[in-house]
Design a protein around this motif. Sequence first.
Motif, short mmCIF file in Angstrom:
data_model
loop_
_atom_site.label_atom_id
_atom_site.label_comp_id
_atom_site.label_asym_id
_atom_site.label_seq_id
_atom_site.Cartn_x
_atom_site.Cartn_y
_atom_site.Cartn_z
N LEU A 195 0.84 -1.19 0.00
CA LEU A 195 0.00 0.00 0.00
C LEU A 195 0.88 1.25 0.00
CD1 LEU A 195 -2.54 -0.98 2.81
CD2 LEU A 195 -2.84 -1.21 0.34
N CYS A 196 0.38 2.32 -0.59
CA CYS A 196 1.07 3.60 -0.48
C CYS A 196 0.81 4.14 0.93
CB CYS A 196 0.62 4.57 -1.56
SG CYS A 196 -1.08 5.15 -1.35
N GLU A 197 1.54 5.15 1.32
CA GLU A 197 1.43 5.70 2.68
C GLU A 197 0.01 6.15 3.00
OE1 GLU A 197 3.33 6.33 6.31
OE2 GLU A 197 4.15 5.46 4.50
N ALA A 198 -0.63 6.84 2.07
CA ALA A 198 -2.01 7.32 2.31
C ALA A 198 -2.96 6.15 2.50
CB ALA A 198 -2.47 8.21 1.16
N ASP A 199 -2.78 5.07 1.73
CA ASP A 199 -3.65 3.91 1.89
C ASP A 199 -3.41 3.21 3.22
OD1 ASP A 199 -4.94 4.39 -0.49
OD2 ASP A 199 -3.75 2.95 -1.65
N TRP A 200 -2.15 3.19 3.69
CA TRP A 200 -1.86 2.64 5.02
C TRP A 200 -2.58 3.44 6.09
CZ3 TRP A 200 -0.72 -1.72 6.93
CH2 TRP A 200 0.14 -2.60 6.29
N ILE A 201 -2.52 4.76 5.96
CA ILE A 201 -3.17 5.63 6.93
C ILE A 201 -4.68 5.37 6.92
CG2 ILE A 201 -3.70 8.03 7.52
CD1 ILE A 201 -0.85 8.67 6.35
N ARG A 202 -5.26 5.25 5.73
CA ARG A 202 -6.69 4.95 5.63
C ARG A 202 -7.03 3.61 6.27
NH1 ARG A 202 -5.63 7.04 0.47
NH2 ARG A 202 -6.47 9.14 0.27
N GLN A 220 -9.86 13.10 7.87
CA GLN A 220 -9.50 13.36 6.49
C GLN A 220 -7.98 13.41 6.37
OE1 GLN A 220 -10.99 17.10 5.08
NE2 GLN A 220 -10.51 16.65 2.95
N ILE A 221 -7.46 12.81 5.31
CA ILE A 221 -6.02 12.85 5.04
C ILE A 221 -5.78 14.01 4.08
CG2 ILE A 221 -4.07 11.61 4.03
CD1 ILE A 221 -5.65 9.03 4.74
N ILE A 222 -4.91 14.91 4.48
CA ILE A 222 -4.60 16.07 3.65
C ILE A 222 -3.10 16.06 3.35
CG2 ILE A 222 -4.66 18.59 3.48
CD1 ILE A 222 -6.94 18.49 5.58
N PRO A 223 -2.72 15.62 2.15
CA PRO A 223 -1.30 15.60 1.80
C PRO A 223 -0.76 17.02 1.65
CG PRO A 223 -2.64 14.46 0.14
CD PRO A 223 -3.57 15.10 1.09
N ASN A 241 15.03 11.11 1.32
CA ASN A 241 14.49 11.38 -0.01
C ASN A 241 13.32 10.44 -0.25
OD1 ASN A 241 13.89 11.77 -2.69
ND2 ASN A 241 15.91 11.24 -3.46
N THR A 242 12.13 11.00 -0.27
CA THR A 242 10.92 10.19 -0.50
C THR A 242 10.37 10.39 -1.92
OG1 THR A 242 9.53 11.94 0.41
CG2 THR A 242 10.28 10.22 1.94
N ALA A 243 11.19 10.94 -2.80
CA ALA A 243 10.73 11.20 -4.17
C ALA A 243 10.56 9.90 -4.96
CB ALA A 243 11.71 12.12 -4.89
N GLN A 244 11.24 8.83 -4.55
CA GLN A 244 11.13 7.56 -5.25
C GLN A 244 10.15 6.65 -4.53
OE1 GLN A 244 13.79 8.32 -3.31
NE2 GLN A 244 13.59 6.70 -1.81
N HIS A 245 9.60 5.70 -5.25
CA HIS A 245 8.71 4.72 -4.65
C HIS A 245 9.55 3.56 -4.12
CE1 HIS A 245 5.06 6.59 -6.09
NE2 HIS A 245 5.67 6.77 -7.24
N LEU A 246 9.15 3.02 -3.00
CA LEU A 246 9.81 1.86 -2.43
C LEU A 246 8.76 0.77 -2.28
CD1 LEU A 246 12.23 0.45 -1.10
CD2 LEU A 246 11.51 1.47 1.06
N VAL A 247 8.91 -0.28 -3.06
CA VAL A 247 7.95 -1.38 -3.03
C VAL A 247 8.73 -2.68 -2.88
CG1 VAL A 247 6.14 -2.59 -4.31
CG2 VAL A 247 6.37 -0.12 -4.53
#
Length: 84
Positions: free
Chosen positions: A7-14, A25-28, A43-49
């Motif tokens: 999951l992406c960070e927002a989906d984990w939070i949800r 509400q999640i407000i990026p 550096n969080t510009a890249q995705h880590l999966v």
Amino acid sequence: IGEAEPLCEADWIRAIGHAAQWDGQIIPLPEDQLPQYLKAGINTAQHLVTDTSRIRAELDYTDALSQEEALHRTITWERSSAAV
């Protein structure tokens, strides 16, 4: 090990919020608008999966609980620990 479906960070939070019965509400925000204490410092510009398919296939690994049940149990445990 890791999630079968990451999951992406927002989906984990949800997912955590849902398990905790939170309806906020999640407000990026861009990092430059975050307070210093919330900045990751990396550096969080890249995705880590992570891909757990190989260990799941080779060792026939399956999760003992669904993600939803695991989150629910974790939150219940955290809340009971905080009350002590």
